[in-house]
Design an enzyme around this catalytic site. Structure first.
Site, mmCIF file in Angstrom:
data_model
loop_
_atom_site.group_PDB
_atom_site.id
_atom_site.type_symbol
_atom_site.label_atom_id
_atom_site.label_comp_id
_atom_site.label_asym_id
_atom_site.label_seq_id
_atom_site.Cartn_x
_atom_site.Cartn_y
_atom_site.Cartn_z
ATOM 1 C CB THR A 42 -0.859 0.040 1.278
ATOM 2 O OG1 THR A 42 0.012 0.275 2.401
ATOM 3 C CG2 THR A 42 -1.625 -1.267 1.479
ATOM 4 C CB THR A 135 -2.060 -0.660 18.831
ATOM 5 O OG1 THR A 135 -2.096 0.619 19.445
ATOM 6 C CG2 THR A 135 -3.485 -1.018 18.424
ATOM 7 C CG ASP A 136 -0.657 1.910 23.467
ATOM 8 O OD1 ASP A 136 -1.005 2.181 22.305
ATOM 9 O OD2 ASP A 136 0.087 2.661 24.137
ATOM 10 C CD GLU A 137 -3.434 4.264 18.790
ATOM 11 O OE1 GLU A 137 -4.480 4.597 18.225
ATOM 12 O OE2 GLU A 137 -2.314 4.618 18.397
ATOM 13 C CE1 TYR A 160 -3.998 0.627 13.638
ATOM 14 C CE2 TYR A 160 -3.912 1.964 15.626
ATOM 15 C CZ TYR A 160 -3.372 0.979 14.826
ATOM 16 O OH TYR A 160 -2.216 0.341 15.207
ATOM 17 C CE LYS A 164 -3.303 -3.868 15.065
ATOM 18 N NZ LYS A 164 -2.463 -4.637 14.103
ATOM 19 C CE LYS A 199 0.925 5.909 11.515
ATOM 20 N NZ LYS A 199 1.501 4.596 11.374
ATOM 21 N NE ARG A 293 -5.566 11.537 15.372
ATOM 22 C CZ ARG A 293 -4.436 10.859 15.631
ATOM 23 N NH1 ARG A 293 -4.305 10.185 16.769
ATOM 24 N NH2 ARG A 293 -3.457 10.828 14.768
ATOM 25 C CG HIS A 296 -6.374 13.498 19.999
ATOM 26 N ND1 HIS A 296 -5.695 14.666 19.739
ATOM 27 C CD2 HIS A 296 -5.423 12.539 20.121
ATOM 28 C CE1 HIS A 296 -4.404 14.428 19.713
ATOM 29 N NE2 HIS A 296 -4.211 13.141 19.940
HETATM 30 P P1 NAD Z 1 2.811 0.681 8.459
HETATM 31 O O1 NAD Z 1 1.529 1.357 8.091
HETATM 32 O O2 NAD Z 1 4.080 1.462 8.392
HETATM 33 O O3 NAD Z 1 3.033 -0.612 7.544
HETATM 34 C C1 NAD Z 1 1.991 -1.512 7.262
HETATM 35 C C2 NAD Z 1 2.477 -2.487 6.191
HETATM 36 O O4 NAD Z 1 1.413 -3.429 5.939
HETATM 37 C C3 NAD Z 1 2.808 -1.815 4.843
HETATM 38 O O5 NAD Z 1 4.000 -2.342 4.318
HETATM 39 C C4 NAD Z 1 1.614 -2.189 3.962
HETATM 40 O O6 NAD Z 1 1.945 -2.256 2.575
HETATM 41 C C5 NAD Z 1 1.245 -3.549 4.535
HETATM 42 N N1 NAD Z 1 -0.161 -3.898 4.266
HETATM 43 C C6 NAD Z 1 -1.260 -3.116 4.487
HETATM 44 N N2 NAD Z 1 -2.371 -3.767 4.096
HETATM 45 C C7 NAD Z 1 -1.969 -4.992 3.657
HETATM 46 C C8 NAD Z 1 -2.650 -6.141 3.149
HETATM 47 N N3 NAD Z 1 -3.985 -6.146 2.999
HETATM 48 N N4 NAD Z 1 -1.924 -7.231 2.799
HETATM 49 C C9 NAD Z 1 -0.572 -7.240 2.941
HETATM 50 N N5 NAD Z 1 0.127 -6.182 3.387
HETATM 51 C C10 NAD Z 1 -0.566 -5.074 3.754
HETATM 52 O O7 NAD Z 1 2.571 0.098 9.914
HETATM 53 P P2 NAD Z 1 3.629 -0.062 11.109
HETATM 54 O O8 NAD Z 1 3.734 1.239 11.822
HETATM 55 O O9 NAD Z 1 4.841 -0.742 10.601
HETATM 56 O O10 NAD Z 1 2.810 -1.046 12.064
HETATM 57 C C11 NAD Z 1 2.959 -2.461 11.969
HETATM 58 C C12 NAD Z 1 2.016 -3.119 12.946
HETATM 59 O O11 NAD Z 1 2.278 -2.651 14.262
HETATM 60 C C13 NAD Z 1 0.541 -2.822 12.679
HETATM 61 O O12 NAD Z 1 -0.197 -3.995 12.894
HETATM 62 C C14 NAD Z 1 0.192 -1.758 13.707
HETATM 63 O O13 NAD Z 1 -1.175 -1.829 14.066
HETATM 64 C C15 NAD Z 1 1.083 -2.160 14.861
HETATM 65 N N6 NAD Z 1 1.480 -1.062 15.755
HETATM 66 C C16 NAD Z 1 2.136 0.032 15.268
HETATM 67 C C17 NAD Z 1 2.530 1.048 16.137
HETATM 68 C C18 NAD Z 1 3.294 2.246 15.652
HETATM 69 O O14 NAD Z 1 3.579 3.146 16.457
HETATM 70 N N7 NAD Z 1 3.678 2.328 14.386
HETATM 71 C C19 NAD Z 1 2.223 0.953 17.503
HETATM 72 C C20 NAD Z 1 1.523 -0.171 17.958
HETATM 73 C C21 NAD Z 1 1.178 -1.191 17.076
HETATM 74 P P1 TYD Z 2 0.380 9.528 15.516
HETATM 75 O O1 TYD Z 2 1.828 9.548 15.169
HETATM 76 O O2 TYD Z 2 -0.625 9.675 14.417
HETATM 77 O O3 TYD Z 2 0.126 8.205 16.365
HETATM 78 P P2 TYD Z 2 -1.193 7.740 17.210
HETATM 79 O O4 TYD Z 2 -2.356 8.543 16.755
HETATM 80 O O5 TYD Z 2 -1.313 6.309 16.830
HETATM 81 O O6 TYD Z 2 -0.845 7.963 18.651
HETATM 82 O O7 TYD Z 2 0.102 10.695 16.559
HETATM 83 C C1 TYD Z 2 0.824 10.783 17.782
HETATM 84 C C2 TYD Z 2 0.242 11.941 18.560
HETATM 85 O O8 TYD Z 2 0.548 13.169 17.865
HETATM 86 C C3 TYD Z 2 -1.275 11.903 18.662
HETATM 87 O O9 TYD Z 2 -1.643 12.412 19.957
HETATM 88 C C4 TYD Z 2 -1.747 12.855 17.577
HETATM 89 C C5 TYD Z 2 -0.630 13.875 17.517
HETATM 90 N N1 TYD Z 2 -0.378 14.478 16.189
HETATM 91 C C6 TYD Z 2 -0.258 15.872 16.079
HETATM 92 O O10 TYD Z 2 -0.399 16.627 17.062
HETATM 93 N N2 TYD Z 2 0.024 16.404 14.847
HETATM 94 C C7 TYD Z 2 0.177 15.615 13.728
HETATM 95 O O11 TYD Z 2 0.407 16.147 12.609
HETATM 96 C C8 TYD Z 2 0.064 14.182 13.873
HETATM 97 C C9 TYD Z 2 0.214 13.281 12.679
HETATM 98 C C10 TYD Z 2 -0.216 13.667 15.132
#
Ligand code: NAD
Ligand code: TYD
Length: 354
Positions: A42, A135-137, A160, A164, A199, A293, A296
């Site tokens: 994606t 996720t902790d969310e 989201y 999850k 992010k 958001r 939020h």
């Molecule tokens: P990301 O969005 O950076 O990457 C997601 C990946 O999944 C991408 O490579 C995308 O191409 C692939 N993908 C999406 N839909 C797909 C499908 N239908 N089939 C196959 N591949 C698909 O996400 P991330 O930040 O690397 O997060 C990875 C995992 O960790 C997720 O499950 C997310 O919920 C979890 N997580 C992330 C965070 C964070 O802070 N990033 C925190 C807690 C949990």
């Molecule tokens: P994000 O990185 O989207 O992670 P999550 O929503 O999963 O926690 O956001 C982290 C925090 O930052 C969240 O409280 C929302 C805030 N945020 C901003 O204030 N400005 C921004 O442009 C973004 C993307 C997030």
């Protein structure tokens, strides 16, 4: 206990955490013989982040361009590569996108996880472990005090986190009903190299380098617990190698910060380590408070004492050391930032996988 994993299927391995996990794992002495990265590519998937890995490990690294909702493709991957464990990262992961368009979140996060679980169940003689990355969310939001534990009731607030939460329940059900050997981790906000700049942290770094506004939602006092991505990778591998089937672990960085402090810290680090803005202004002058958001969550904080106690994992990075490493990485990898910012990586994908 120690689990021997030879052929590992990583879903979503071209995303932020998946890329870091694959890179980190190949450096470990107990790395699997083969890692199969199964990713739909994606907008969040970037195979350029793994080009060097593909070159370095031509026999041990395999990339499959496919959707986890495609049951036949999943079954084929499991059979062809004699997969014995699955690390399931693939997801739609950005809260703001889920608010605007929840469809893909329901499809990938719920139906995709179900499709993988079913395929694992059909290969029960082969699959030693299905690890689900969550996720902790799912726990919702905290007030000014307290922590999420593994016993905190689920109360997701965004499409989201609701998707999850649904996937977590399916994982639990497949363990209880079919005795599928599953483990599950709920972790806090990750940051570090290769993160897509939608992010907070990479968005602020790249905007601040380019002199663009730095959007802070609401009053900027929402709190997140920041986890350096390779600390998360180490936790996942520790769980996959040693946890009892059916176990859930919370993973956090013990690094709670309000968003405004994160943004100000990045500004100050870039003022010190990057060239000044053309007008010479400090980067804090770019901070722009914007509309909050919807829904939020105010505060996330993780009690990770269970994984510390059971598996002797602790985060190696403080937010000070992790932020400094992260800023350095984005400064040293301007070519990667440019490919992602300009959308060039999508042209590369279209040429190679279109
Ligand atoms: P990301 O969005 O950076 O990457 C997601 C990946 O999944 C991408 O490579 C995308 O191409 C692939 N993908 C999406 N839909 C797909 C499908 N239908 N089939 C196959 N591949 C698909 O996400 P991330 O930040 O690397 O997060 C990875 C995992 O960790 C997720 O499950 C997310 O919920 C979890 N997580 C992330 C965070 C964070 O802070 N990033 C925190 C807690 C949990
Ligand atoms: P994000 O990185 O989207 O992670 P999550 O929503 O999963 O926690 O956001 C982290 C925090 O930052 C969240 O409280 C929302 C805030 N945020 C901003 O204030 N400005 C921004 O442009 C973004 C993307 C997030």
């Amino acid at each position: 206990m120690t689990r021997n994993i030879r052929n590992l299927l990583v879903t979503g391995g071209a995303g932020f955490i998946g890329v870091n996990f694959i890179r980190w794992l190949f450096d470990q002495p107990d790395a699997p013989e083969r890692i199969v990265n199964f990713d739909k590519l994606t907008y969040a998937g970037n195979p350029l982040s793994l080009l060097d890995v593909a070159e370095q490990y031509p026999d041990r690294y395999v990339f499959i361009h496919a959707d986890i909702c495609n049951a036949a493709a999943v079954r084929d991957a499991i059979q062809t590569h004699r997969i014995d464990a699955i690390a399931h990262f693939a997801a739609e992961s950005h809260v703001d996108r889920s608010i605007v368009a929840p469809d893909d979140f329901i499809q990938t996060n719920i139906i995709g996880t179900y499709t993988l679980l079913e395929a694992a169940r059909q290969h029960a003689d082969q699959i030693r472990l299905f690890h689900h990355v969550s996720t902790d969310e799912v726990y919702g939001t905290l007030g000014p005090t307290g922590f999420f534990t593994e016993e905190t009731p689920y109360a997701p607030n965004s499409p989201y986190s609701a998707s999850k939460a649904a996937s977590d329940h399916l994982v639990r059900a497949y363990h209880e009903t079919y005795h599928l050997p599953t483990t599950l981790s709920n972790c806090s906000n990750n940051y570090g190299p290769y993160q897509f700049p939608e992010k907070l942290i990479p968005l602020i770094i790249l905007n601040a380098l380019e002199g663009k506004p730095l959007p802070v939602y609401g009053d900027g006092l929402h709190v997140r617990d920041w986890l350096y991505v390779t600390d998360h990778c180490a936790a996942i591998w520790q769980i996959m190698k040693h946890a009892q089937p059916g176990t859930i672990y919370n993973v956090g960085g013990r690094n709670e910060l309000p968003n405004i402090r994160v943004v100000e810290t990045i500004c100050d680090l870039l003022d010190t380590h990057a060239p000044p803005l053309p007008n010479g202004a400090p980067r804090r002058s770019l901070i722009t408070y914007v509309k909050d958001r919807p829904g939020h969550d105010r505060r996330y904080a993780i009690d990770c004492s269970k994984i510390e106690r059971d598996l002797h994992w602790t985060p190696a990075q403080t937010w000070e050391s992790g932020f400094a490493k992260t800023i350095r990485w984005y400064l040293d990898n301007s070519a990667w930032c440019q490919q992602v910012r300009s959308g060039e990586y999508q042209n590369w994908i279209a040429t190679h996988y279109g």
